[in-house]
Design a protein around this motif. Structure first.
Motif, mmCIF file in Angstrom:
data_model
loop_
_atom_site.group_PDB
_atom_site.id
_atom_site.type_symbol
_atom_site.label_atom_id
_atom_site.label_comp_id
_atom_site.label_asym_id
_atom_site.label_seq_id
_atom_site.Cartn_x
_atom_site.Cartn_y
_atom_site.Cartn_z
ATOM 1 N N MET A 33 40.558 46.542 41.227
ATOM 2 C CA MET A 33 40.423 46.436 39.777
ATOM 3 C C MET A 33 41.559 47.155 39.063
ATOM 4 O O MET A 33 42.089 46.664 38.066
ATOM 5 C CB MET A 33 39.075 47.010 39.329
ATOM 6 C CG MET A 33 37.895 46.128 39.655
ATOM 7 S SD MET A 33 36.463 46.567 38.658
ATOM 8 C CE MET A 33 36.263 48.279 39.104
ATOM 9 N N ARG B 28 33.188 43.700 35.157
ATOM 10 C CA ARG B 28 34.017 43.686 36.357
ATOM 11 C C ARG B 28 33.641 44.816 37.303
ATOM 12 O O ARG B 28 33.593 44.639 38.523
ATOM 13 C CB ARG B 28 35.493 43.775 35.967
ATOM 14 C CG ARG B 28 36.459 43.463 37.101
ATOM 15 C CD ARG B 28 37.872 43.350 36.575
ATOM 16 N NE ARG B 28 37.983 42.256 35.624
ATOM 17 C CZ ARG B 28 38.731 42.295 34.526
ATOM 18 N NH1 ARG B 28 39.423 43.368 34.234
ATOM 19 N NH2 ARG B 28 38.779 41.247 33.725
ATOM 20 N N GLU C 298 38.412 33.948 32.431
ATOM 21 C CA GLU C 298 37.072 34.029 31.840
ATOM 22 C C GLU C 298 36.784 32.804 30.988
ATOM 23 O O GLU C 298 35.694 32.234 31.031
ATOM 24 C CB GLU C 298 36.946 35.298 30.992
ATOM 25 C CG GLU C 298 35.582 35.423 30.327
ATOM 26 C CD GLU C 298 35.514 36.599 29.377
ATOM 27 O OE1 GLU C 298 34.463 36.758 28.721
ATOM 28 O OE2 GLU C 298 36.493 37.344 29.279
ATOM 29 N N PHE D 254 35.681 38.042 36.881
ATOM 30 C CA PHE D 254 34.617 38.588 36.037
ATOM 31 C C PHE D 254 35.186 39.158 34.748
ATOM 32 O O PHE D 254 36.278 39.731 34.745
ATOM 33 C CB PHE D 254 33.846 39.679 36.787
ATOM 34 C CG PHE D 254 33.013 39.154 37.921
ATOM 35 C CD1 PHE D 254 31.748 38.634 37.680
ATOM 36 C CD2 PHE D 254 33.500 39.156 39.216
ATOM 37 C CE1 PHE D 254 30.983 38.143 38.729
ATOM 38 C CE2 PHE D 254 32.741 38.669 40.263
ATOM 39 C CZ PHE D 254 31.472 38.153 40.013
ATOM 40 N N GLU E 248 44.133 45.096 36.676
ATOM 41 C CA GLU E 248 44.153 45.372 35.243
ATOM 42 C C GLU E 248 45.470 45.974 34.769
ATOM 43 O O GLU E 248 45.716 46.051 33.562
ATOM 44 C CB GLU E 248 43.003 46.323 34.883
ATOM 45 C CG GLU E 248 41.626 45.690 35.066
ATOM 46 C CD GLU E 248 40.479 46.645 34.823
ATOM 47 O OE1 GLU E 248 39.326 46.222 34.988
ATOM 48 O OE2 GLU E 248 40.749 47.818 34.474
#
Length: 530
Positions: A171, A438, A503, A433, A175
């Motif tokens: 993650m 997430r 998304e 997600f 990100e």
């Protein structure tokens, strides 16, 4: 909306990230280094423990030959009963710890933040490895229960760190990296895991001459955990997580860590702000049912958890456990595990290099097809074939045709897994997600991964006894067929899309509308107004 000819900001950023001299690639390297070291240590412990278990059992088996009545003290492992149950307890500790870690991180992920998870993981790595070393040094002459207990407890703590790493690392990198590079960077974590396995095997091979030196491998792991921990005080927190926590000032500072030019960081910051506002507006427009298990999350959950499930039930944990025995039967020596790790590292590196060129779905198709072909060949080759017979010396010498087919099939199977499920599953789990879910979604994926890993390794010996090796591999082949159907039916292509566009595409699929292509995606913001 589709007829709009204006370029989307994300499309502009896709072409500029890899060539823009304003990007600080040294900063990007530092951001990726700490979570990648977490993956490397995970793989290192797997490889090192494979040798440690072998050295402990060898020491126990040979202790009687050298023991004399003058021996006053003996190490706890020299008198350890040669039991598969004892080996299983030590080996399963990492998996059980990782499962516990993924359960602990589920309610804490969005409170802690991605960087804090990596920091906690590094601290747990150091504590766990220290206990593993302690079991072979200060507790060397302790009772068997104390020695095994300390080793089990140390590996369990290390495993909790693995649970935090496997949650926070993908993650954090997803990100903090641009869409054009995200696939390769996040999937590169699998390279570090394979590199860790190779280094663990190499470390074990280097100390295998003295069975009492098995704990040295764990001591070397501490040396890598320390820079992983120190880096977490230097790199910034995740930009999108900071925006989720309403900390725009710090989020902008995180972007400045990635850019040489502050104006470029400001442009990227405005784009993320507009995208976050777009997500917030969706949540306010009748989206009160948006939570991790709501209907709006169904497609993402099916894709993410389905990929995690199929990578386990297609047999990867149990087949790899047979690799060393099969290679030995085919004429390879004790360093066969090292060659296997080198092969896995090379294949994974090739897969990561092309994941942003050919896409996630193409690699999944290719890898799963390779696994299916290999499993069919293994099922046929194992008809009437006994590993035990060869192990007992009935077929020593040059490998026959059947052994060659088994050897080749093993390489094809392992290569297929490293092309597809190995790097792609975790990459997509961090992509599909929405930001607000997430953390919980990845935690669910990590829980399912280690729970199924444990169950498959636990159940396969009984399945083999009941069905035989040929039918066991045939069963895994049937699961591979189902996984191909699953990939075709449910998995979407995320290559080149921003996290926000992914998304949007999943929302359209949930409404049973035709998904947009990357070039057709409805602009989230107007580039001219940024």
């Amino acid at each position: 909306m589709r007829g709009n000819n204006k370029a989307t900001p994300s499309a502009t950023m896709r072409t500029s990230w890899s060539t823009d001299p304003t990007v600080c690639y040294s900063g990007l390297l530092l951001i990726c280094l700490s979570p990648s070291l977490g993956g490397l240590l995970f793989g290192y412990d797997i490889g090192a423990t494979a040798f440690a278990i072998s050295m402990i059992t060898d020491a126990s088996a040979t202790a009687g030959s050298f023991a004399t009545q003058r021996d006053i003290q003996t190490s706890w492992w020299t008198s350890l009963p040669l039991s598969h149950a004892t080996e299983g307890v030590i080996l399963s500790a990492l998996c059980l710890g990782a499962l516990l870690g993924s359960i602990l991180v589920f309610p804490l992920a969005d409170r802690l933040g991605r960087r804090a998870e990596i920091r906690i993981a590094a601290s747990l790595y150091i504590c766990g490895a220290a206990l593993e070393v302690l079991s072979g040094t200060w507790l060397k002459y302790a009772s068997q229960s104390v020695g095994v207990g300390c080793l089990f407890f140390g590996r369990s703590i290390f495993g909790v760190g693995v649970g935090f790493t496997m949650h926070g690392a993908p993650m954090y990198m997803a990100e903090m990296t641009p869409p054009s590079m995200r696939g390769s960077i996040v999937a590169a974590n699998e390279i570090f895991i394979m590199l860790g396995v190779l280094l663990g095997y190499a470390a074990g091979y280097s100390v295998s001459g003295n069975n009492d030196h098995w704990f040295h491998m764990y001591a070397w792991g501490i040396l890598v955990s320390c820079p992983m921990l120190l880096l977490t005080w230097y790199v910034p927190r995740s930009v999108r997580w900071l925006m989720l926590c309403s900390k725009p000032e710090e989020a902008f500072m995180s972007l400045q860590f990635l850019y040489r030019d502050s104006s470029k960081a400001e442009l990227e910051f405005k784009a993320i702000c507009c995208q976050m506002e777009h997500q917030l507006s969706l949540s306010k427009q009748g989206k009160s049912d948006r939570f991790i298990l709501s209907a709006s999350m169904k497609r993402a959950l099916v894709i993410g958890l389905g990929l995690i499930a199929f990578q386990q039930v297609t047999g990867q944990p149990s087949i790899v456990s047979y690799a060393t025995i099969i290679f030995q039967n085919a004429g390879f020596r004790g360093n066969s595990s090292v060659w296997l790790a080198i092969f896995m590292l090379c294949v994974t590196s090739a897969s990561v290099a092309v994941v942003d060129k050919f896409g996630r779905k193409t690699l999944l198709y290719t890898g799963c097809s390779m696994m299916l072909v290999a499993l069919v060949a293994l099922s046929i080759a194992f008809c009437g074939y006994s590993l035990d017979a060869d192990t007992n010396g009935q077929q020593q010498g040059k490998p026959d045709t059947r052994q060659f087919v088994i050897l080749l099939s093993m390489f094809v199977y392992i290569g297929g897994f490293q092309v597809g499920y190995g790097p792609v599953s975790w990459l997509m789990l961090g992509e599909i997600f929405p930001l607000e879910f997430r953390g919980q979604a990845v935690a669910l994926g990590v829980q399912m991964n280690f729970a199924l890993n444990f169950l498959v390794q636990l159940a396969v010996p009984g399945i083999q006894d009941g069905l035989g090796l040929s039918n066991t591999f045939g069963m895994f082949g049937m699961f591979s067929v189902l996984s191909l159907i699953f990939i075709r039916t449910y998995v979407i292509e995320t290559k080149g899309l921003s996290l926000e566009e992914i998304e949007q595409q999943l929302q359209l699929l949930t409404k049973q509308e035709k998904p947009l292509q990357p070039s057709e995606t409805t602009p989230l913001i107007d580039a001219e107004n940024v």
